[in-house]
Write a protein that holds these residues in place. Structure first.
Motif, PDB file in Angstrom:
ATOM      1  N   GLY A   1       3.954   6.383  -6.153  1.00 54.76           N
ATOM      2  CA  GLY A   1       3.747   6.892  -4.810  1.00 54.76           C
ATOM      3  C   GLY A   1       4.779   6.389  -3.827  1.00 54.76           C
ATOM      4  N   ARG A   2       4.541   6.750  -2.569  1.00 56.41           N
ATOM      5  CA  ARG A   2       5.440   6.373  -1.487  1.00 56.41           C
ATOM      6  C   ARG A   2       4.737   5.369  -0.583  1.00 56.41           C
ATOM      7  NH1 ARG A   2       8.920  11.194   0.287  1.00 56.41           N
ATOM      8  NH2 ARG A   2       7.962  10.822   2.303  1.00 56.41           N
ATOM      9  N   PRO A   3       5.491   4.526   0.130  1.00 55.01           N
ATOM     10  CA  PRO A   3       4.880   3.463   0.919  1.00 55.01           C
ATOM     11  C   PRO A   3       4.169   3.958   2.172  1.00 55.01           C
ATOM     12  CG  PRO A   3       7.230   3.526   1.326  1.00 55.01           C
ATOM     13  CD  PRO A   3       6.955   4.501   0.204  1.00 55.01           C
ATOM     14  N   LEU A   4       3.142   3.209   2.559  1.00 54.09           N
ATOM     15  CA  LEU A   4       2.473   3.405   3.836  1.00 54.09           C
ATOM     16  C   LEU A   4       3.236   2.579   4.867  1.00 54.09           C
ATOM     17  CD1 LEU A   4       0.019   4.586   5.384  1.00 54.09           C
ATOM     18  CD2 LEU A   4      -1.206   2.474   4.806  1.00 54.09           C
ATOM     19  N   LEU A   5       3.477   3.166   6.037  1.00 49.62           N
ATOM     20  CA  LEU A   5       4.192   2.487   7.111  1.00 49.62           C
ATOM     21  C   LEU A   5       3.299   2.348   8.326  1.00 49.62           C
ATOM     22  CD1 LEU A   5       7.611   4.378   6.967  1.00 49.62           C
ATOM     23  CD2 LEU A   5       7.001   2.211   5.875  1.00 49.62           C
ATOM     24  N   TYR A   6       3.633   1.384   9.180  1.00 50.67           N
ATOM     25  CA  TYR A   6       2.951   1.204  10.453  1.00 50.67           C
ATOM     26  C   TYR A   6       3.998   1.321  11.546  1.00 50.67           C
ATOM     27  CZ  TYR A   6      -0.391  -0.587  13.845  1.00 50.67           C
ATOM     28  OH  TYR A   6      -1.251  -0.717  14.904  1.00 50.67           O
ATOM     29  N   HIS A   7       3.783   2.260  12.481  1.00 45.88           N
ATOM     30  CA  HIS A   7       4.753   2.502  13.549  1.00 45.88           C
ATOM     31  C   HIS A   7       4.029   3.092  14.746  1.00 45.88           C
ATOM     32  CE1 HIS A   7       8.034   4.954  15.483  1.00 45.88           C
ATOM     33  NE2 HIS A   7       8.566   3.749  15.454  1.00 45.88           N
ATOM     34  N   LEU A  43       0.807  -1.206   0.000  1.00 50.62           N
ATOM     35  CA  LEU A  43       0.000   0.000   0.000  1.00 50.62           C
ATOM     36  C   LEU A  43       0.846   1.263   0.000  1.00 50.62           C
ATOM     37  CD1 LEU A  43      -2.905  -0.850   2.471  1.00 50.62           C
ATOM     38  CD2 LEU A  43      -2.612  -1.462   0.055  1.00 50.62           C
ATOM     39  N   GLY A  44       0.283   2.308  -0.620  1.00 49.40           N
ATOM     40  CA  GLY A  44       0.907   3.622  -0.641  1.00 49.40           C
ATOM     41  C   GLY A  44       0.374   4.481   0.487  1.00 49.40           C
ATOM     42  N   GLU A  45       1.085   5.569   0.775  1.00 47.58           N
ATOM     43  CA  GLU A  45       0.701   6.451   1.873  1.00 47.58           C
ATOM     44  C   GLU A  45      -0.695   7.047   1.670  1.00 47.58           C
ATOM     45  OE1 GLU A  45       3.780   9.384   2.105  1.00 47.58           O
ATOM     46  OE2 GLU A  45       3.209  10.331   0.233  1.00 47.58           O
ATOM     47  N   HIS A  46      -1.194   7.048   0.446  1.00 48.32           N
ATOM     48  CA  HIS A  46      -2.538   7.549   0.159  1.00 48.32           C
ATOM     49  C   HIS A  46      -3.626   6.527   0.502  1.00 48.32           C
ATOM     50  CE1 HIS A  46      -1.355   5.213  -3.348  1.00 48.32           C
ATOM     51  NE2 HIS A  46      -2.638   5.124  -3.670  1.00 48.32           N
ATOM     52  N   GLN A  47      -3.241   5.338   0.980  1.00 43.86           N
ATOM     53  CA  GLN A  47      -4.210   4.262   1.200  1.00 43.86           C
ATOM     54  C   GLN A  47      -4.399   3.893   2.670  1.00 43.86           C
ATOM     55  OE1 GLN A  47      -2.271   1.713  -1.775  1.00 43.86           O
ATOM     56  NE2 GLN A  47      -4.260   1.702  -2.804  1.00 43.86           N
ATOM     57  N   GLU A  48      -4.254   4.877   3.538  1.00 47.39           N
ATOM     58  CA  GLU A  48      -4.433   4.630   4.968  1.00 47.39           C
ATOM     59  C   GLU A  48      -5.832   4.093   5.275  1.00 47.39           C
ATOM     60  OE1 GLU A  48      -4.368   7.164   9.088  1.00 47.39           O
ATOM     61  OE2 GLU A  48      -2.986   7.771   7.499  1.00 47.39           O
TER      62      GLU A  48
END
Length: 172
Positions: free
Chosen positions: A157-163, A86-91
């Protein structure tokens, strides 16, 4: 060299526990993926941060899934599944696939049937269709090992991260 004051110097030993493991891994930033498969009653999927590249030759991945998860019955029987980065736009998409009881494939989720009948999500950074080669018991989870049979890595796009217990984007 002086360590920043917010870093911990390893001195206090704590016995391993589920709480310690959760606390340690809250500090580990991970990419966010959605795993999908075709179930007996339709498509299933879940958000995963345990996705790992196992080897390049042959191209194999692994991820963990709880045996109590609603997607587990389909994952336990399927021959093929989809991996979506997923990309950062897909939270919101990540949150939908992480939410218990959600109709994950209802609008606004955009998806289509892909190779081997695998549900493929639209608009992701990259995706793979994989053939399951092993399901390894690991406590109340299974580690699924799968070989990639095809995919696409051309999403923008850029990746979605979980932190720290929430979805995040990379900082510039």
């Amino acid at each position: 060299m002086t360590a920043p004051s917010d870093l911990v110097t390893p001195t206090a030993f704590q016995p391993a526990s589920p709480g310690l493991l959760r606390s340690v891994f809250r500090r580990h930033a991970a990419g966010v993926a959605v795993i999908t498969a075709r179930g007996a009653r339709g498509p299933v999927g879940f958000t995963a941060t345990s996705l790992t590249s196992v080897c390049a030759e042959p191209p194999m991945i692994s991820f963990g899934v709880g045996t109590g998860a609603s997607s587990w019955p389909a994952i336990s029987r399927t021959e093929h599944l989809g991996i979506h980065l997923l990309g950062e736009h897909q939270e919101e998409l990540a949150a939908t696939f992480a939410r218990s009881g959600a109709d994950r494939f209802a609008a606004p989720t955009a998806w289509r049937d892909g190779p081997q009948g695998v549900p493929l999500l639209d608009g992701v950074l990259a995706w793979l269709v994989c053939r399951v080669v092993a399901r390894v018991p690991a406590g109340d989870h299974r580690i699924v090992v799968a070989e990639a049979v095809g995919g696409d890595s051309t999403g923008a796009g850029r990746p979605l991260l979980y932190h720290e217990g929430r979805f995040n984007a990379l900082r510039d």
